[in-house]
Design a protein around this motif. Structure first.
Motif, mmCIF file in Angstrom:
data_model
loop_
_atom_site.group_PDB
_atom_site.id
_atom_site.type_symbol
_atom_site.label_atom_id
_atom_site.label_comp_id
_atom_site.label_asym_id
_atom_site.label_seq_id
_atom_site.Cartn_x
_atom_site.Cartn_y
_atom_site.Cartn_z
ATOM 1 N N MET A 1 -7.940 -0.827 -5.342
ATOM 2 C CA MET A 1 -6.432 -0.382 -5.628
ATOM 3 C C MET A 1 -6.080 -0.390 -6.560
ATOM 4 O O MET A 1 -5.002 -0.014 -7.067
ATOM 5 C CB MET A 1 -5.889 -1.260 -4.654
ATOM 6 N N LEU B 1 -6.727 9.758 -5.418
ATOM 7 C CA LEU B 1 -6.168 9.428 -3.766
ATOM 8 C C LEU B 1 -5.172 10.903 -4.004
ATOM 9 O O LEU B 1 -4.578 11.349 -2.577
ATOM 10 C CB LEU B 1 -5.274 8.195 -4.160
ATOM 11 N N LYS B 2 -4.140 11.095 -4.336
ATOM 12 C CA LYS B 2 -3.280 12.431 -4.736
ATOM 13 C C LYS B 2 -3.909 13.189 -4.174
ATOM 14 O O LYS B 2 -3.162 14.456 -2.772
ATOM 15 C CB LYS B 2 -3.374 12.719 -5.909
ATOM 16 N N SER C 1 6.310 5.429 -4.779
ATOM 17 C CA SER C 1 6.125 5.465 -5.973
ATOM 18 C C SER C 1 6.063 6.765 -6.983
ATOM 19 O O SER C 1 6.733 7.613 -5.900
ATOM 20 C CB SER C 1 4.394 5.269 -6.639
ATOM 21 N N LEU D 1 0.818 -0.993 -0.322
ATOM 22 C CA LEU D 1 0.346 -0.311 0.205
ATOM 23 C C LEU D 1 0.898 0.930 0.039
ATOM 24 O O LEU D 1 0.207 2.155 -0.685
ATOM 25 C CB LEU D 1 -0.793 0.251 1.484
ATOM 26 N N ASN E 1 -1.400 3.569 -8.592
ATOM 27 C CA ASN E 1 -2.014 5.279 -7.399
ATOM 28 C C ASN E 1 -2.798 6.424 -8.457
ATOM 29 O O ASN E 1 -3.699 6.793 -7.970
ATOM 30 C CB ASN E 1 -1.087 5.842 -7.033
ATOM 31 N N ALA E 2 -2.827 6.375 -10.120
ATOM 32 C CA ALA E 2 -3.229 7.725 -10.048
ATOM 33 C C ALA E 2 -4.437 7.386 -10.514
ATOM 34 O O ALA E 2 -5.770 8.612 -10.885
ATOM 35 C CB ALA E 2 -2.333 8.071 -11.515
ATOM 36 N N MET F 1 3.614 8.988 -7.971
ATOM 37 C CA MET F 1 3.207 9.909 -7.255
ATOM 38 C C MET F 1 3.345 10.341 -5.614
ATOM 39 O O MET F 1 2.986 10.917 -5.410
ATOM 40 C CB MET F 1 1.443 9.597 -7.232
ATOM 41 N N PHE F 2 4.362 9.510 -4.860
ATOM 42 C CA PHE F 2 4.719 9.490 -3.383
ATOM 43 C C PHE F 2 6.360 9.011 -3.636
ATOM 44 O O PHE F 2 6.087 7.843 -2.453
ATOM 45 C CB PHE F 2 3.173 9.201 -3.106
#
Lengths: 233, 307
Positions: free
Chosen positions: B231, B30-31, A132, A128, B236-237, A134-135
């Motif tokens: 998920m 999420l961002k 990445s 989780l 994540n994007a 993005m993070f």
């Protein structure tokens, strides 16, 4: 802009130079000045923390009573932003950095999170929270930043640098006294604001007093500093 | 994230795919969630300070996962044909099933989960029924168990009233206007409504990641309605959540961070717990879309006489 360092030196000499045996040479003064400036600079961060505690206890105000705002302004005057392109996922921080505020990729401004060495392996193994695009995350080892996930994208680093070493420069001696020269290439004024002039004088007096074993001078500097601190809360 | 222009929304700025942004306004990414939380709920003068971003990210994702399991009603639907071994491999993001239907002759036929098993593991045994092992001490297994082979070949029977029923095609007697049968069904003991379904059946083997169907299903089209955890295969994007749940997610993150921090007063934890629960209830009610028009349609049949 008027030179703070010359005023500070003149004040220190005026207080310390009793019967002409409290004379401080320019090189000694520069050493004490560097010490004093670093001391006060570091103290800003502790003051900042103390005032946050006070603010949360509702004992600080807003507007002109917003002490934190003033402290942040001083710290921000030491803020710098530099660009780097990582090589093999790593790059070195600048030599004058005191603390890193943020590192982010450009041009997308994605902030890279600082992660402690003790957590990075677990973080990478986590489904989780694995770093990445993005993070992203980074670790710091010595002066070297390592990026996760591996990336060669350019980064910007915004950091607080150490203040430059003050240097009171002079050209020649006149009647045994060095003549101040603000135009010398290696001249460097104090970088702290004018409001710190009193603190600088008090700190330098203490160092100078110790140097010439003049205890009243040390005590005077300490007493003045103590009064100053009490007034500032 | 910045708002989209109408052109970006409808035409994706002329890029492919054109429909990339359709309906995107319903969701918050999420961002955005992590960014907004850091901005609004973390700070020296806030309840939460000194918290790592990955902590917030973890709890945000956990909240989205939990919402996807039930509250969000984000049902994914996948159509696949059943292979010769009567298996339907579960989608890569499958967590639980909602409904499984067979698409045949233009009609979706909801299938029933078999209350009996229709698959099994098996161990190889010798003539004395001793289990056989390999040189490493691991038990030897056949590719298919007898139960599986019978199901695949169509030689097993089922308690359901479909083509695999042991009584299917058997004859009865019609005497004096009454039918009589020599097997326990219908008239003698009454119908078992639980198994009175003529459609094929299925059973899910969760560990093997397949749905096993009854033997008349080879080549048939199956439509699987299922829930995932949101998920999006770790991209994540692509992770987002309905805006109706945005405030709940902030409350959830706040609660779990405070409740796991040392030295936080219990009344603060209780306050955030209540806030979280109340916001979840609100969001569920909002998402349930109880429209007067829809209620009216449902209630139209209330006075209908059952003949």
């Amino acid at each position: 802009m008027a030179s703070i360092i010359n005023t500070v030196r003149a004040t220190v000499l005026s207080i310390a130079n009793k019967n002409n045996y409290g004379y401080i040479t320019p090189s000694d003064f520069n050493l004490y000045a560097k010490q004093a400036q670093l001391d006060i600079f570091e103290d800003y961060f502790y003051q900042y923390n103390n005032w946050i505690v006070k603010q949360n206890a509702r004992v600080s105000g807003s507007g002109y009573a917003d002490i934190i705002k003033g402290l942040v302004e001083v710290v921000d005057s030491f803020s710098l932003t530099s660009s780097y392109t990582p090589i093999l996922n790593q790059f070195d921080l600048p030599n004058d950095y005191y603390l890193v505020n943020k590192i982010y990729f450009i041009p997308d401004n994605t902030e890279i999170e600082r992660v402690s060495q003790s957590k990075i392996l677990s973080l990478n193994a986590s489904q989780l929270t694995a770093p990445s695009e993005m993070f992203p995350a980074y670790t710091l080892e010595g002066n070297t930043v390592t990026l996760y996930p591996s990336s060669t994208k350019s980064v910007k680093i915004q950091y607080i640098r150490y203040p430059k070493d003050p240097n009171w420069t002079y050209v020649s001696l006149s009647q045994g006294e060095p003549v101040f020269d603000q135009s010398a290439a290696d001249y460097q004024d104090f970088e702290l604001p004018l409001s710190d002039q009193v603190n600088l004088v008090n700190k330098i007096l203490q160092y100078a007093g110790m140097s010439i074993r003049e205890i009243p001078l040390v005590q005077f500097g300490q007493a003045e500093e103590s009064i100053e601190n009490t007034q500032q809360g | 994230m910045a708002y989209l222009t109408q052109y970006q929304y409808y035409e994706n700025d002329g890029n492919n795919p054109e429909n990339a942004n359709w309906g995107s306004y319903q969701y918050v990414t999420l961002k955005d969630i992590v960014n907004n939380f850091e901005l609004m709920y973390v700070g020296n003068d806030k309840l939460i300070n000194n918290v790592e971003r990955y902590n917030i990210l973890f709890h945000a994702k956990r909240a989205i996962q939990e919402l996807n399991y039930d509250s969000l009603k984000e049902i994914k639907i996948l159509e696949l044909a059943v292979d010769d071994t009567l298996r339907f491999i579960l989608p890569s993001d499958y967590v639980n099933w909602v409904r499984i239907s067979m698409y045949k002759n233009g009609t979706l036929l909801p299938l029933t989960e078999n209350i009996q098993t229709n698959w099994s593991d098996a161990y190889l045994q010798d003539n004395n029924y001793k289990i056989l092992f390999d040189q490493d001490g691991n038990v030897l297994k056949p590719e298919f168990s007898t139960v599986d082979i019978d199901r695949i070949t169509g030689s097993n029977k089922t308690i359901y009233l479909n083509a695999e029923s042991p009584y299917d095609g058997q004859e009865g007697y019609f005497y004096n206007g009454i039918w009589y049968f020599e097997y326990p069904i219908g008239g003698r003991y009454g119908l078992n409504t639980e198994t009175a379904n003529q459609n094929p059946t299925f059973k899910i083997n969760k560990k093997s990641g397949v749905i096993n169907f009854s033997s008349d299903m080879a080549g048939e089209l199956i439509v699987l309605e299922y829930v995932s955890d949101g998920m999006e295969s770790g991209v994540n994007a692509d992770i987002s959540v309905n805006k109706l749940f945005e405030e709940f997610i902030y409350a959830y993150i706040k609660y779990v961070i405070l409740s796991s921090k040392f030295g936080i007063q219990e009344y603060i934890i209780n306050r955030t717990k209540k806030e979280k629960s109340a916001l979840l209830r609100n969001a569920k009610i909002r998402l349930s879309n109880i429209h007067p028009g829809r209620l009216l349609m449902n209630l139209r049949g209330q006075n209908k006489w059952i003949k």
